[in-house]
Design an enzyme around this catalytic site. Structure first.
Site, PDB file in Angstrom:
ATOM      1  N   ASP A 188       0.823  -1.212   0.000  1.00 41.16           N
ATOM      2  CA  ASP A 188       0.000   0.000   0.000  1.00 41.16           C
ATOM      3  C   ASP A 188       0.854   1.256   0.000  1.00 41.16           C
ATOM      4  O   ASP A 188       1.630   1.480   0.930  1.00 41.16           O
ATOM      5  CB  ASP A 188      -0.904  -0.012   1.237  1.00 41.16           C
ATOM      6  CG  ASP A 188      -1.728   1.252   1.361  1.00 41.16           C
ATOM      7  OD1 ASP A 188      -2.100   1.835   0.331  1.00 41.16           O
ATOM      8  OD2 ASP A 188      -1.997   1.673   2.499  1.00 41.16           O
ATOM      9  N   SER A 213      -0.999  17.799 -11.055  1.00 40.75           N
ATOM     10  CA  SER A 213      -1.318  17.615 -12.477  1.00 40.75           C
ATOM     11  C   SER A 213      -1.557  18.978 -13.120  1.00 40.75           C
ATOM     12  O   SER A 213      -1.965  19.932 -12.452  1.00 40.75           O
ATOM     13  CB  SER A 213      -2.567  16.737 -12.613  1.00 40.75           C
ATOM     14  OG  SER A 213      -3.086  16.767 -13.926  1.00 40.75           O
TER      15      SER A 213
END
Length: 439
Positions: A141, A305
């Site tokens: 994870d 982004s």
């Protein structure tokens, strides 16, 4: 009735698999109890994922609900109503469950976490601990920083179906005096125990004196999932929950052995993927890998982004700061992006009844492209964004893009990660690398 409701919610949350995502711990430092013994550098390994045979797909509203719990966000009434309708319980019971979770976090002073929720499956990897080796199936994870396992210290009722680690049977195990760990989970329960240093081998790569957190109490979410015997956290050590001194992750301790200080995730849509440690496999991506800087505070793989594009519409320049989290199924973005995306799907609606954006299953969802830099983009095929029917045999499907506004953080979960070959580069200047691949 409250106990029965909590048991029902816990069982359903556990059905999605396991993992953890931990919020910040302010003012902490990462100090291992003992410097690990690192062999000669230059190693590289590939770890194929093994599909969890007990996994079944999560209801969309429950997936969103779990994300709210995971990040400590208040559960809105319409989402609580959708969960209540799906489970056949009252809205008050859903809210009480969420409030109990929040109170548990405050009372215990510990970090929140939640089981991994993956749309296709939860995956496990065999990990060997100790001398002689004791092999357990652990979950990887990127949203947590603890390596913890089921142990012989657990009551027999919590061991059923699990392989356990017994430090007394390992000649290399050494208990860290005074050290403990305690994680509070999104289902209102917790896992906690002692800390040992021992040899941990993954894919043939050995880390001596790795902190292994042995469970003395385990959340029912984990005991209900007998395919998984613990967790390997791959975020930054600042999220580690060991006190009084935090411990480094297995990756941070292994980094000196690796040919390159990185690992790469090649997650797949409806298939098992791989993790590559210490090298980049050119056969798994097409074109160049574009790297972006990572903000490691408070310990997530956080990056920004440059914008998005829906189908063939013009690209929209917009900074979208988010975390790359393999422990979250869906992709959570601002409402303005959701309106642009679902506005191109006939019949799509933000459903109060179903707890998020839905659309007719017969409709082909458009692709979604996000910018890595001004010159590089990743395209998520529309089929990745169809999470599946809201109920069995329904003609209405749940969307893989949902709102981040109430969650408080943008999350690029598996919906986004499965569309790329993603490189998690550690060392002094951490970064994320994104490359397109055959889908």
């Amino acid at each position: 009735m409250v106990a029965l409701t909590n048991l029902l919610l816990t069982t359903l949350l556990a059905s999605a698999g396991l993992g953890a995502a931990l919020p910040p711990r302010i003012g902490s430092t990462v100090i291992e109890a003992r410097e690990p013994e690192l062999p000669v550098s230059g190693r590289k390994i590939t770890l194929p994922q093994q599909k969890n045979p007990r996994f079944h797909k999560f209801n969309g509203a429950l997936s969103v609900y779990k994300t709210y719990l995971k990040y400590g966000a208040p559960v809105p009434d319409h989402l609580a109503a959708a969960v209540a309708n799906h489970l056949g319980i009252s809205i008050e019971e859903v809210h009480n469950y969420a409030n109990t979770t929040a109170n548990a976090r405050r009372d215990q002073g510990s970090a929140t976490a939640a089981p991994i929720d993956q749309s296709d499956s939860a995956y496990i990897t065999p990990v060997s601990i100790g001398t002689p080796a004791q092999t357990l199936n652990l979950d990887f994870d990127t949203g947590s920083s603890d390596l913890w396992v089921f142990s012989n210290s657990l009551p027999s009722s919590q061991r059923a179906g699990h392989t356990i680690y017994n430090p007394s049977k390992s000649s290399t195990a050494k208990q860290v005096n005074g050290a403990s760990w305690d994680i509070s989970y999104g289902d209102g329960s917790s896992s906690k125990g002692q800390v040992y240093l021992d040899k941990v081998t993954i894919g043939g790569l050995v880390v001596s004196n790795q902190a292994v957190e042995t469970a003395q109490q385990v959340s029912q979410s984990f005991t209900a999932e007998t395919s998984i015997d613990g967790l390997v956290g791959l975020a930054f050590g600042s999220l580690n929950t060991v006190t009084p001194r935090q411990q480094k992750t297995w990756f941070e301790n292994a980094i000196g052995q690796l040919d390159q200080p990185l690992f790469a995730a090649d997650l797949k849509y409806e298939a098992s993927g791989t993790y590559d440690f210490g090298y980049i496999d050119p056969a798994k991506h097409t074109g160049d890998i574009t790297y972006v800087p990572v903000n490691t505070n408070p310990g997530y793989w956080t990056w920004t982004s440059t914008g998005y594009q829906v189908g063939s519409s013009p690209f929209v320049s917009q900074s979208i700061t988010n975390i790359a989290d393999t422990g979250t199924t869906l992709m959570y973005v601002p409402d303005s992006i959701l309106k642009a995306y679902y506005g191109q799907i006939r019949g799509a609606t933000n459903s109060q009844s179903y707890g998020g954006y839905v659309f007719p299953c017969s409709t082909e969802a458009p692709d979604f492209t996000f910018g890595v830099t001004d010159d590089a983009t990743i395209t998520i095929p529309g089929r990745f964004i169809n999470y599946g029917p809201v109920t069995d045999d329904s003609e209405t499907c749940f969307g893989g893009l949902q709102t981040s506004n109430d969650v408080g953080i943008n999350i690029f979960g598996d919906v986004a990660l499965k569309a790329a070959y993603v490189v998690f580069k550690g060392g002094d200047s951490p970064s994320l690398g994104w490359a397109s691949k055959q889908l």
